[in-house]
Structures are given as C-alpha cells and as structure tokens.
Design an enzyme around this catalytic site. Sequence first.
Site, PDB file in Angstrom:
ATOM      1  N   CYS A 138       2.672  -4.897   6.630  1.00  0.00           N
ATOM      2  CA  CYS A 138       2.248  -4.530   5.482  1.00  0.00           C
ATOM      3  C   CYS A 138       3.653  -4.177   4.752  1.00  0.00           C
ATOM      4  CB  CYS A 138       1.511  -3.546   5.290  1.00  0.00           C
ATOM      5  SG  CYS A 138      -0.440  -4.176   5.366  1.00  0.00           S
ATOM      6  N   HIS A 189       0.839  -1.189  -0.105  1.00  0.00           N
ATOM      7  CA  HIS A 189      -0.144   0.153   0.071  1.00  0.00           C
ATOM      8  C   HIS A 189       0.803   1.336   0.166  1.00  0.00           C
ATOM      9  CE1 HIS A 189       0.728   0.830   4.254  1.00  0.00           C
ATOM     10  NE2 HIS A 189       0.505  -0.371   4.502  1.00  0.00           N
TER      11      HIS A 189
END
Length: 466
Positions: free
Chosen positions: A441, A425
């Site tokens: 992440c 992301h």
Amino acid sequence: MTDGAPGTDGATYAWAPPEPTKRKNRSGLWIGIPAGATAVALIAASLVLIAPGASVAGVQIGGLTAGAAAQAISNRLAETAITVDSPAGAVTVTGADLGATVDAAALADKAFADNPMWKPASWFPEGTGVQVQVNADEAATALKNRAPGTYRAPVDASIAYDAGSQAYVATPAEAGEGIDVAAVTAALQSAFDAGQSSATVTASLVPVDAPVSTDEAGAAVATLNGILDSVGFYVGEERTVPVDRATAASWLTVTPDGKGDFAISADTAAIQSAVAGLPGAVDRAPVNADVIVDTGGEVIKALAEGQTGRALGDTSGVAAAFAKQLAEGNGRYALPVTETAFDTAKTERRIDVNLSTQTTTLWQNGEVYRTYTISSGAGDHATHTGNFRIGWKTPMQDMGCVPGYDYCTKDVPWVAYFNGDEGFHGTYWHNNFGTPMSHGCINMTIPQAKELYDWAYRGTEVSVHY
C-alpha cells in the site's frame, strides 16, 4: 233555280241544285275512345301495382301500390293486439304500444319487384314472412303502465367521491323485475306471421337490468381515478405543480345520462385560482452543474446537478383548456414555458504515484493540487505499477489480521483502494516517509490520507510508475 241565263242558242237555262254532300260516319271513332283510354289506364296501372294475391305476413297487398302496401303492413302491425296473462291479471298491448316496427317500405318494394301486376306469371304468390323489431324500452314502459303491480324499478349504478380513500367509488346496480318482454315480442311475431290481429300469451316476471350497469360505472370510476392519479401542471414529464386529489375532485362534476354514460365537466373558475399561483411555483433561474471528470472527460462524480431555468408563458387560456382536458379524462396539463440551459463546470482530477521519488501528486485541471511524500511497498511487497482507478473506500479497516497474511494492523484510517488490496491509507506506526516500508500500500500521514480520501472519488485515475 230561280235565276236563269240565256244561252248562246237563245234558250234560257236554269241551274239545278247541287246534290248534298254525304256526311262521314264517325260514330265508330267516338265509341272507340273510352275503350282505348281504359286499356291505356289499365296498362299504366299494371306498371305500378303489386300482383293480385300477394301478401306480407298475412297482410293482403295485391292490387296496391308499393306506398299503399307499406302503409297497410305498418297499420296491421301497429293494430295487432296481444293479451298478456301476467301475475297482475290480463293486460292488452298493441304493436304500436310495444314500439314494434318492420321495414314496410323495403318489404313493399320487394313485393312489387318480385310480383308486379303486369307479369301474370307472378300473380297469387306465396306470402312473405318478416322479422318484427320491438323497442325493448317502449315495450317495458307499456307493460309497466298497463300492469304496474308487476314492475319493480331497477336501481342504476352510481358514482361518488369518497373523501376517506380520496378516490371515486361506484355503488353497484340493482336489478328490478317486470313482465318478460321477450315472450310478448315472440307472441306478436307469431300473430303477425299468421296474419292474426290478436293473440294471447302467458308471460312470467323476469329480472330487469338497470340502464346504468355496474361495469359502466366502474369504467367511469377508472377514468376519474386515473385523472386524480396524475392531475397537475407539467413541464415535460415532470409534474411541476401537483394538484391534490381532493382539490381536483372539487373541480369535477360527474353527470350520468341514465343510459350508461357519465359526462365529466370541470369548473374553470376553480381551476383559475390554481393557475394564478403557477408563476411562483414554475419560474426559476438556471442552476449550473458541477462535476468531476477523468482525463477523458467522463464524469466520475456530480457535485451539483444542473437544472434548467424556466419562465412561465401566457396563462390566460390555461384554466379553460385544462377544464376541457379534464372533461376528456386527461389530468396532465402541459404548461407553456421558456427554458434556459445551464452551464456545466468540469474539474479534471487524477493521481500520480512516483515510486522512484516516493511521492504522490494530486493533479487538478492540469495543475498540481498537492504533493505528498509517501512510503510504498518494500522488497517482495513492492507496489505494482500500472494504470488503475480508485475503487472501494472505507474510513477505517483492520489490515492483515486474517489467515494468509503475516501481519495484523488494527484500525487503519482513510483507506482508498486502487489495485486489489493495494491502496492509499493513513499510517500511525511509523514516520519514515520517503522510504518503501509497506506490504504494497501507499503509506501516508493520517491528515494527508484524509485529504486524498475526500478529494479522490471512486473512478479517479491512478498512475503508478517509477
């Protein structure tokens, strides 16, 4: 004798006249010839005649040949008269008027086989009954002609194309009324069985069914609407050139035969005008496919579907052949085409995440497409290693922000998950790429995350390792 001759002794001798020869008496032979011939004739006749006293339905056929007996039976049936008391008064019809028949030849043959004259034991047998067959149409016509006031004509079911619904519809049949043919038939049977040449019967008026029933018209409508549902020019299972329902109906003519059948015919000339425009609608060049595949060659995304090329063949007989098909209830015409296969361009894509170097590399067809410096999970939130695939993707999402998470980051852009809640992301809250910083992440700059988001389709392989 007038002549004499000297003997050896000198005496003269005269010949005495010979005694007349006795004639044989043949009168008995001539008298016997007629009697013998008669006996032979009688014997011969007994071999082809039916025994005395034989009868069929009161018709005496003894002493007749089978052929003559058959004629006698047929004549008696044809001449039997039935007087019908109807609401319009008394009318008389004969078996011939009613189209009555029996298998007279078979009856006569059986009578001779069972009761030949040469077999005296078979003489004077019991009479034989027979089933009379009446032609219902002829009988109804005869009764209608004799007593027209008793008859109301039925109305056949009919078929028409309805422009509003763009479908064929049936108008139901309407029953008529006439003298009860079954009652008249029964009276004829009874009279014939009894050997009577006439009889009287009271017959009421009964419904008269239309020759073309509602069900028969409905079946024809189903066939016609089936044509309209599928009509067109096909390549394989594809209706390449549809024909609209109104146009197809204008090609068709439906002709009832008055007995329940509806003949379908099609206008070849009208179909030809559609055939003339087929090449422009059918011919095309091949379109190559463009797909994204994984390292095993499996397609994960089709960027462009392939399409075969095709060229229409000879159409000189298409209109006539299609007209014949339509008459048989088939609206799907298979076009003669030559097809050209398309090629498929395959692009292999995969993603490599190196936690040791804190880099993410996009590989395309075995070559590096992009390499980004990233921030992976830190400490207890280290990003898991393994082989995964891109799954759910979303352009923007709040992360954390629910019970069970110790953080809340709003409006995280360009999220592409690959392992549970671990994904790629964009990151706007730090710029310390190259150092583990996340809760698991892969943090990237927003432009890089957007590029990966657009490049990596669902199913793209992701390898995470040190």
